[in-house]
Motif scaffolding. Structure first.
Motif, PDB file in Angstrom:
ATOM      1  N   LEU A   8       0.850  -1.183   0.000  1.00 50.75           N
ATOM      2  CA  LEU A   8       0.000   0.000   0.000  1.00 50.75           C
ATOM      3  C   LEU A   8       0.888   1.236   0.000  1.00 50.75           C
ATOM      4  O   LEU A   8       1.830   1.322   0.779  1.00 50.75           O
ATOM      5  CB  LEU A   8      -0.899   0.025   1.242  1.00 50.75           C
ATOM      6  N   ASP A  11      -0.976   6.956   0.252  1.00 47.83           N
ATOM      7  CA  ASP A  11      -2.369   7.393   0.190  1.00 47.83           C
ATOM      8  C   ASP A  11      -3.334   6.215   0.093  1.00 47.83           C
ATOM      9  O   ASP A  11      -4.481   6.376  -0.318  1.00 47.83           O
ATOM     10  CB  ASP A  11      -2.574   8.331  -1.007  1.00 47.83           C
ATOM     11  N   GLU A  13      -3.032   3.739  -1.928  1.00 45.59           N
ATOM     12  CA  GLU A  13      -3.110   3.157  -3.278  1.00 45.59           C
ATOM     13  C   GLU A  13      -2.346   1.836  -3.304  1.00 45.59           C
ATOM     14  O   GLU A  13      -1.426   1.624  -2.529  1.00 45.59           O
ATOM     15  CB  GLU A  13      -2.566   4.131  -4.339  1.00 45.59           C
ATOM     16  N   GLU A 121     -11.466  -1.052  -1.932  1.00 43.90           N
ATOM     17  CA  GLU A 121     -10.222  -1.824  -2.068  1.00 43.90           C
ATOM     18  C   GLU A 121     -10.149  -2.478  -3.442  1.00 43.90           C
ATOM     19  O   GLU A 121      -9.084  -2.514  -4.059  1.00 43.90           O
ATOM     20  CB  GLU A 121     -10.138  -2.901  -0.977  1.00 43.90           C
ATOM     21  N   ARG A 124      -9.174   0.118  -5.987  1.00 42.50           N
ATOM     22  CA  ARG A 124      -7.721   0.423  -5.921  1.00 42.50           C
ATOM     23  C   ARG A 124      -6.906  -0.695  -6.553  1.00 42.50           C
ATOM     24  O   ARG A 124      -5.942  -0.444  -7.282  1.00 42.50           O
ATOM     25  CB  ARG A 124      -7.286   0.657  -4.472  1.00 42.50           C
ATOM     26  N   GLN A 127      -7.369  -0.510 -10.323  1.00 40.20           N
ATOM     27  CA  GLN A 127      -6.647   0.627 -10.911  1.00 40.20           C
ATOM     28  C   GLN A 127      -5.167   0.293 -11.078  1.00 40.20           C
ATOM     29  O   GLN A 127      -4.568   0.594 -12.110  1.00 40.20           O
ATOM     30  CB  GLN A 127      -6.833   1.888 -10.045  1.00 40.20           C
ATOM     31  N   ALA A 128      -4.591  -0.368 -10.066  1.00 44.04           N
ATOM     32  CA  ALA A 128      -3.188  -0.780 -10.162  1.00 44.04           C
ATOM     33  C   ALA A 128      -3.021  -1.832 -11.251  1.00 44.04           C
ATOM     34  O   ALA A 128      -2.042  -1.816 -12.010  1.00 44.04           O
ATOM     35  CB  ALA A 128      -2.699  -1.317  -8.815  1.00 44.04           C
ATOM     36  N   GLU A 131      -3.006  -0.130 -14.611  1.00 42.21           N
ATOM     37  CA  GLU A 131      -1.726   0.534 -14.883  1.00 42.21           C
ATOM     38  C   GLU A 131      -0.642  -0.446 -15.313  1.00 42.21           C
ATOM     39  O   GLU A 131       0.302  -0.076 -15.998  1.00 42.21           O
ATOM     40  CB  GLU A 131      -1.247   1.304 -13.647  1.00 42.21           C
TER      41      GLU A 131
END
Length: 159
Positions: A8, A11, A13, A121, A124, A127-128, A131
């Motif tokens: 983590l 923030d 993320e 969660e 997040r 989103q990772a 990416e």
């Protein structure tokens, strides 16, 4: 086993420090299974018809997301044990919240807070994942799931 390592950020993320796409997708499938089981448990306990309908909808959504990973992303290889091992590690590392005790399922405020934290969660994590994913099909599916998870949060907030 497993090569995915996640931490983590400051923030909250999700950051992949080591990444292997199939294992990460396997974790995503396990995440959706965990969500489906949570909503199925809530559905079983629900006495209010409006709540039961919301939980039924969310249960089907989680099942559909798991199926999307299998279908769209050719997930046969990730259907094995790596994903569940990975998810257990992430729960232990505090990336994902532990499921509430069955005795807490009757406390709607607790359940709602937990469900909102799980959806946040998941967003997040996805989103990772987005990416770190180059595959256009994978990016499209993950993007759709992120939007739908955001919709789940709005639905939960309205209960």
């Amino acid at each position: 086993g497993g090569v995915v390592e996640i931490e983590l950020g400051p923030d909250g993320e999700v950051i992949f420090s080591r990444f292997e796409i199939l294992e990460a997708y396997g974790i995503a499938v396990e995440l959706e299974k965990k969500g489906a089981k949570f909503y199925a448990d809530l559905l079983e306990q629900a006495t209010d018809p409006a709540l039961a309908e919301a939980f039924r909808f969310l249960l089907h959504e989680e099942e559909r997301h798991g199926a999307l990973f299998h279908k769209e992303l050719g997930m046969e290889a990730a259907a094995g044990g790596e994903g569940s091992d990975g998810l257990v590690k992430l729960v232990e590392a505090g990336i994902f919240t532990r499921s509430p005790e069955p005795t807490d399922l009757g406390d709607f405020d607790k359940v709602k807070r937990f469900a909102l934290s799980v959806e946040a969660e998941s967003i997040r994590f996805y989103q990772a994942l987005l990416e770190n994913t180059d595959d256009p099909g994978g990016r499209r599916v993950i993007g759709e799931i992120i939007e739908e998870e955001r919709g789940h949060m709005e639905k939960l907030k309205g209960l």
